[in-house]
Structures are given as C-alpha cells and as structure tokens.
Scaffold this active site. Structure first.
Site, PDB file in Angstrom:
ATOM      1  CB  SER A 127      -0.943   0.007   1.210  1.00  0.00           C
ATOM      2  OG  SER A 127      -0.213  -0.116   2.415  1.00  0.00           O
ATOM      3  CG  ASP A 138      -2.355   4.821   8.640  1.00  0.00           C
ATOM      4  OD1 ASP A 138      -1.127   4.621   8.782  1.00  0.00           O
ATOM      5  OD2 ASP A 138      -2.993   4.410   7.653  1.00  0.00           O
ATOM      6  CG  HIS A 198      -0.882   3.906   4.759  1.00  0.00           C
ATOM      7  ND1 HIS A 198      -1.331   3.086   5.782  1.00  0.00           N
ATOM      8  CD2 HIS A 198      -0.562   3.076   3.731  1.00  0.00           C
ATOM      9  CE1 HIS A 198      -1.289   1.822   5.382  1.00  0.00           C
ATOM     10  NE2 HIS A 198      -0.826   1.785   4.145  1.00  0.00           N
TER      11      HIS A 198
END
Length: 304
Positions: free
Chosen positions: A35, A280, A283
C-alpha cells in the site's frame, strides 16, 4: 556561478507532467508492491491527471491491478498489489489482513507474469516483512494444502530471498536497453514518539512539525534490512535504480494520514476517546511527502 543558470537548473528539475506524459506515450509504467507503493502510484496519477481533460483519462481496477490511462497519449500508469513480490497468503487485494504471514519460495512468477511488457517498473516491499521473527517460508506445495512444508528463517534471510528473486525476474524479463527498473527503499513509520523525544505511549497523532535532527533514524526502520538491500544490489548483474526515500521521509512525523483516513471498521467509543489508538502512522497524506518521492523518480528518469 551565474544566478540565471542556477535558477534555470532548479526549474529543469521541477516535476514536469507534460514531459512525463510525452515520454510515456505508447508505454506502460508499473508500480509493484504494498500500500505504500500504491500511495506513490496515486501521487503520480494526481501529478499527471491535472493536465489531462476529463474525457481523456480513466481509472479501472481488475483484481490486484489498477490501471490509469491517459488516452490521448496511449499511456498507462498502473499499480499491482504484491506486498511481498513473491506469492503469499496476503495476495488478495482486498482481504489480506492476516497476522500469520507466509510467502512461497521461488514463486515470483505467480505475480511476475502480470508485470511483463512494462516499460518502467517501480518495485517496493518492506513493511509486510516486519511481523517479528522468525519468518515463515512455504518450501513447496500450496497454501491450500492441509499439511504444509514450511521452514522458519530470520526476516533478513527471507527478505534476501525476495530481493534475489526480484533481480532474477528483472534479468529474464526486462531489457536494460529499453526498460527502466527502480526500487523504492523502506518507508518509515512513526509509531513511537519516544524515538524523537516525545512522550511515551504517543505516536504521530497531532504532530505538526518535522524532526529537525539530521541524524534521526526511527526504530521502525530496520538498518539490517537496508544492509540486505545493499548487499544484494551490489552484486546485481542488471541495472536497477535505487530510490532512497527512507532518511528524508523519516523527518516527516507530521505527514501521515493519522486519524484522517477511511476506517475499515466502526470505531469504538474507547478509540474515539483516545485518537492515538487508531492514528495511522504508516501511510502518508496526499498531496504530500510521496509527491517528493515522485520528484526524485522524475529526476532519475530524465537526469540519471
């Protein structure tokens, strides 16, 4: 040095979407990995699509493959989900939240058959290997077998196996006279604020400034894995360009998506009361840091 020359050189190295699209005319650029690489792919699409008319572009997803097409240029920028590059039990592009992660030895062609024909490939793999030791390798057979022939090795040895497999695939399938191959180094996380002198039990949540210490290296970035990359790449028989984004990204504790992201499951009252618990810190926000990664990619494509 002449100041006009300095300004001209600075301008030349700025990201130029038209130049990129013209160079990709009739070609295919492919991002392969997890990702984090998907984030770099999305960043690239955002940097390019703004100069393309709405009716001259499209985005489609076919399982593990997402394809952005610039129709007037007959150019494709693609992303392929393969978090380990090798075949693994986390290969489903949607359902892959697996704790006990396993890869199959000698299996790069499982995904590699989908990469053939790309003119430019940008590989990345790191985060999914960092699940603790030892790492499990399926020696032979299938993930569907009830009894599996598995061995356990260190993270570094498992990662070394993947890097060697990747380079063998590149040697067999990419023509160095026609194709370009890149590898993006590990993307740092900021899960432990104590790393940069913050309070214990904190992370990137509510961080608004970058880390100023030029020698900073967070505990989430494995130097031993970086050493494996250096060892394997130094012996490579094929030309592969290394995009070292780790150090420059490590300063940006303020650049993560934090709590401002899609939540796959409803947050509990306890989580909502403690944003640190669901921030998070892996990311990155877009637009943001990953645009800088693509500026580096642009520089290495056109000013190698």
């Amino acid at each position: 040095m002449d100041q006009n020359f300095k300004r001209r050189k600075k301008f030349e190295f700025c990201f130029n979407a038209t130049l990129v699209l013209e160079s990709l005319r009739g070609k295919r650029m492919l991002f392969v990995g997890d990702s984090l690489n998907r984030g770099q792919f999305v960043s690239m699409v955002c940097l390019l699509q703004r100069i393309i008319p709405e009716n001259a572009k499209s985005m489609e997803t076919f399982g593990s493959l997402t394809v952005f097409t610039a129709k007037d240029y007959n150019a494709k920028i693609e992303y392929y989900w393969a978090p380990f590059l090798l075949e693994s039990n986390a290969d489903d592009a949607v359902i892959h939240r697996i704790t006990d992660r396993i890869v199959r030895k000698g299996s790069i062609n499982k995904h590699g058959k989908n990469w053939k024909g790309a003119d430019i490939i940008v590989f990345n793999t790191y985060l999914w290997w960092m699940t603790g030791m030892p790492f499990k390798i399926l020696q032979k057979g299938s993930f569907k077998d009830d009894v599996k022939d598995m061995i356990e090795v260190s993270t570094e040895d498992a990662y070394r196996m993947a890097m060697k497999s990747m380079l063998r695939w590149v040697k067999r399938n990419m023509d160095p006279k026609k194709n370009r191959v890149f590898f993006t180094s590990m993307s740092p996380s900021h899960h432990k604020s104590i790393d940069w002198g913050g309070k214990p039990d904190r992370n990137c949540y509510n961080e608004t400034t970058k880390i100023e210490d030029p020698s900073y290296w967070g505990s989430d970035s494995s130097k031993s894995v970086m050493q494996v990359i250096g060892e394997v790449f130094s012996k490579s028989e094929v030309p592969i360009m290394f995009l070292n984004i780790t150090q420059l990204s490590s300063y940006r504790k303020d650049a993560h998506t934090s709590i401002y992201k899609k939540q796959w499951n409803p947050l509990t009252p306890e989580q909502l009361a403690n944003p640190v618990s669901y921030a998070d810190c892996t990311h990155w926000c877009l637009p943001g840091l990953q645009d800088t990664w693509n500026e580096l990619l642009f520089a290495k494509l056109f000013y190698p």
